[in-house]
Design a protein around this motif. Sequence first.
Motif, PDB file in Angstrom:
ATOM      1  N   ALA A   1       0.449  -0.136  12.418  1.00 55.08           N
ATOM      2  CA  ALA A   1      -0.864  -0.607  12.873  1.00 55.08           C
ATOM      3  C   ALA A   1      -1.590  -1.352  11.765  1.00 55.08           C
ATOM      4  CB  ALA A   1      -1.703   0.581  13.358  1.00 55.08           C
ATOM      5  N   LEU A   2      -1.467  -0.858  10.537  1.00 56.19           N
ATOM      6  CA  LEU A   2      -2.134  -1.530   9.427  1.00 56.19           C
ATOM      7  C   LEU A   2      -1.507  -2.894   9.158  1.00 56.19           C
ATOM      8  CD1 LEU A   2      -4.268  -1.494   7.230  1.00 56.19           C
ATOM      9  CD2 LEU A   2      -2.679  -0.211   5.770  1.00 56.19           C
ATOM     10  N   TYR A   3      -0.189  -2.958   9.207  1.00 54.23           N
ATOM     11  CA  TYR A   3       0.484  -4.251   9.035  1.00 54.23           C
ATOM     12  C   TYR A   3       0.044  -5.230  10.125  1.00 54.23           C
ATOM     13  CZ  TYR A   3       4.129  -7.796   8.966  1.00 54.23           C
ATOM     14  OH  TYR A   3       4.796  -9.001   8.934  1.00 54.23           O
ATOM     15  N   LYS A   4      -0.042  -4.752  11.345  1.00 55.23           N
ATOM     16  CA  LYS A   4      -0.492  -5.613  12.445  1.00 55.23           C
ATOM     17  C   LYS A   4      -1.909  -6.108  12.191  1.00 55.23           C
ATOM     18  CE  LYS A   4      -1.127  -5.798  17.464  1.00 55.23           C
ATOM     19  NZ  LYS A   4      -1.022  -5.049  18.755  1.00 55.23           N
ATOM     20  N   GLN A   5      -2.756  -5.258  11.614  1.00 55.99           N
ATOM     21  CA  GLN A   5      -4.123  -5.674  11.319  1.00 55.99           C
ATOM     22  C   GLN A   5      -4.136  -6.794  10.291  1.00 55.99           C
ATOM     23  OE1 GLN A   5      -6.747  -4.918  12.917  1.00 55.99           O
ATOM     24  NE2 GLN A   5      -8.382  -5.693  11.600  1.00 55.99           N
ATOM     25  N   PHE A   6      -3.279  -6.696   9.270  1.00 52.92           N
ATOM     26  CA  PHE A   6      -3.188  -7.786   8.296  1.00 52.92           C
ATOM     27  C   PHE A   6      -2.736  -9.083   8.965  1.00 52.92           C
ATOM     28  CE2 PHE A   6      -2.886  -4.426   4.928  1.00 52.92           C
ATOM     29  CZ  PHE A   6      -3.953  -4.868   4.168  1.00 52.92           C
ATOM     30  N   MET A   7      -1.791  -8.977   9.885  1.00 49.09           N
ATOM     31  CA  MET A   7      -1.307 -10.174  10.572  1.00 49.09           C
ATOM     32  C   MET A   7      -2.401 -10.778  11.460  1.00 49.09           C
ATOM     33  SD  MET A   7       1.735 -10.707   9.436  1.00 49.09           S
ATOM     34  CE  MET A   7       1.009 -10.120   7.881  1.00 49.09           C
ATOM     35  N   LEU A   8      -3.173  -9.936  12.140  1.00 49.56           N
ATOM     36  CA  LEU A   8      -4.270 -10.433  12.958  1.00 49.56           C
ATOM     37  C   LEU A   8      -5.318 -11.136  12.094  1.00 49.56           C
ATOM     38  CD1 LEU A   8      -4.807  -7.396  15.364  1.00 49.56           C
ATOM     39  CD2 LEU A   8      -3.952  -9.648  16.020  1.00 49.56           C
ATOM     40  N   LEU A   9      -5.669 -10.503  10.974  1.00 47.64           N
ATOM     41  CA  LEU A   9      -6.665 -11.090  10.087  1.00 47.64           C
ATOM     42  C   LEU A   9      -6.210 -12.430   9.522  1.00 47.64           C
ATOM     43  CD1 LEU A   9      -7.713  -7.827   8.213  1.00 47.64           C
ATOM     44  CD2 LEU A   9      -9.289  -9.301   9.488  1.00 47.64           C
ATOM     45  N   SER A  10      -4.918 -12.578   9.320  1.00 47.58           N
ATOM     46  CA  SER A  10      -4.396 -13.778   8.659  1.00 47.58           C
ATOM     47  C   SER A  10      -4.046 -14.903   9.629  1.00 47.58           C
ATOM     48  CB  SER A  10      -3.152 -13.421   7.838  1.00 47.58           C
ATOM     49  OG  SER A  10      -2.071 -13.074   8.679  1.00 47.58           O
TER      50      SER A  10
ATOM     51  N   TRP B   1       0.839  -1.196   0.000  1.00 47.76           N
ATOM     52  CA  TRP B   1       0.000   0.000   0.000  1.00 47.76           C
ATOM     53  C   TRP B   1       0.874   1.245   0.000  1.00 47.76           C
ATOM     54  CZ3 TRP B   1       0.443  -3.451   3.982  1.00 47.76           C
ATOM     55  CH2 TRP B   1       0.991  -2.990   5.192  1.00 47.76           C
ATOM     56  N   ARG B   2       0.291   2.320  -0.508  1.00 40.18           N
ATOM     57  CA  ARG B   2       0.994   3.602  -0.523  1.00 40.18           C
ATOM     58  C   ARG B   2       0.905   4.256   0.848  1.00 40.18           C
ATOM     59  NH1 ARG B   2      -1.456   6.966  -5.378  1.00 40.18           N
ATOM     60  NH2 ARG B   2      -0.007   8.513  -4.526  1.00 40.18           N
ATOM     61  N   SER B   3       2.024   4.713   1.337  1.00 40.41           N
ATOM     62  CA  SER B   3       2.038   5.389   2.633  1.00 40.41           C
ATOM     63  C   SER B   3       1.286   6.719   2.537  1.00 40.41           C
ATOM     64  CB  SER B   3       3.472   5.646   3.083  1.00 40.41           C
ATOM     65  OG  SER B   3       4.128   4.440   3.384  1.00 40.41           O
ATOM     66  N   ARG B   4       0.536   7.016   3.567  1.00 36.61           N
ATOM     67  CA  ARG B   4      -0.235   8.260   3.651  1.00 36.61           C
ATOM     68  C   ARG B   4      -0.068   8.839   5.039  1.00 36.61           C
ATOM     69  NH1 ARG B   4      -2.985   9.019  -1.499  1.00 36.61           N
ATOM     70  NH2 ARG B   4      -3.421   6.933  -2.319  1.00 36.61           N
ATOM     71  N   ASP B   5      -0.267  10.139   5.168  1.00 34.10           N
ATOM     72  CA  ASP B   5      -0.159  10.781   6.473  1.00 34.10           C
ATOM     73  C   ASP B   5      -1.163  10.212   7.459  1.00 34.10           C
ATOM     74  OD1 ASP B   5       1.848  12.373   5.490  1.00 34.10           O
ATOM     75  OD2 ASP B   5       0.557  14.110   5.110  1.00 34.10           O
TER      76      ASP B   5
ATOM     77  N   ILE C   1      -2.316   7.110   7.520  1.00 33.71           N
ATOM     78  CA  ILE C   1      -2.177   5.672   7.716  1.00 33.71           C
ATOM     79  C   ILE C   1      -1.003   5.382   8.644  1.00 33.71           C
ATOM     80  CG2 ILE C   1      -1.640   3.454   6.614  1.00 33.71           C
ATOM     81  CD1 ILE C   1      -3.064   4.380   4.133  1.00 33.71           C
ATOM     82  N   ASP C   2      -1.240   4.669   9.712  1.00 35.07           N
ATOM     83  CA  ASP C   2      -0.193   4.160  10.594  1.00 35.07           C
ATOM     84  C   ASP C   2       0.246   2.815  10.007  1.00 35.07           C
ATOM     85  OD1 ASP C   2       1.264   2.833  12.605  1.00 35.07           O
ATOM     86  OD2 ASP C   2       0.162   3.829  14.211  1.00 35.07           O
TER      87      ASP C   2
END
Length: 400
Positions: free
Chosen positions: A219-228, A209-213, A215-216
């Motif tokens: 935290a987003l990576y951790k969410q992907f890991m939790l979902l998976s 994903w493209r980094s944005r101001d 977007i953490d």
Amino acid sequence: MKNIPFSPPDITQQELDAVCDTLRSGWITTGPKTKHFEQEIAAFCGTDRAAALNSATAAMECTLRALGVGPGDEVIVPAYTYTATASVVCHVGATLKMCDIQPGGFEMDYDRLASMITDKTKVVMPVDLAGRMCDYDRLFAVLNQKKSLFDPANPLQAGFGRVIVLADGAHSFGSTYQGRQSGSVADFTCFSFHAVKNLTTAEGGAVTWRSRDFIDNDALYKQFMLLSLHGQTKDALSKTKAGAWEYDIVAPYYKMNMTDIMAAIGLVQLRRYPQMLALRRQIIGVYDQKLSDNRFAPLRHFTPGIQSNGHLYLLRITDITEQQRNALIDQMAQRGVACNVHYKPLPMLTAYRNLGFDIADYPNAHDLYKQEITLPLHTKMTTQDAAYVADCLLELLQTV
């Protein structure tokens, strides 16, 4: 007679050695090689982070879930794609909308897309068909023109301020658009490393994903890991640290993780990838040169601003019928050449007919399907093989 399969995996002794090394290491599920592969994917794509999963399908579904897309929301996909693009929309409970492709073309009709956007539309999922990336400038222009309709359901959606672009990049790892790598152009891009893809891990996928101001990334990576991984707060690698056994389950999530065995194959493939892409380009060059007659309308892999990874050679033969195309595939097989069709449009499939979709509403996709044949294109081929394939096709078409 030659024997040219459609798309066998290109596995060398290097991949075999890497898998054996992984088996001996004691880490055969998600571990250090998976994390290393994620870092290499991100570096290759020019992004800050990547999350490796067990398929592109998992990557797309997890992205929709991370964005909070669900019942009451609409997601638009092209009608001319594989089921995975659409099935993930159904998985999360959102409403699936299909857009026809351009007349005589291969990608989404952006004018038609503009008319489909409503205040319920949260995501559009363009498909980088055969490795050629979509016209993202045109796509983003459409979405920015319609941003007043966007009704965000959470802070992450609000940060975008418009319909979010989740690219089905299953085919486009290594392709570029206006000098930017696939993975860094759309808001989110999901790749496939399935056995038939340019770069394989047997099964496997990833999301960048493209980094944005707003977007953490951590935290987003951790969410992907939790979902998976079942919503578990610690993966197996973290739990091996002395005294670190305890974990929590934050939600009843899913099982979609990549393993170190898969990542070991991918790391080797990534080192070999530049040479593999160069060979694909040579094969495409043979096809383009031999199939230059006006009756042929191939998907163009290399045009100003767009450099494809040459995943598939999609060829439209403009003066044949569906029945003649099917007979041609059989005749090519008799000469040792395996061909395919990409794709049967989604509204022709039972699953989507049962959801109320009718192919009559997608005439451009239907017309392309009836005349499309996909020729073998892979790195186990030689340019001589490609010449043989083209010559067989040309000879057989003399009687059509």
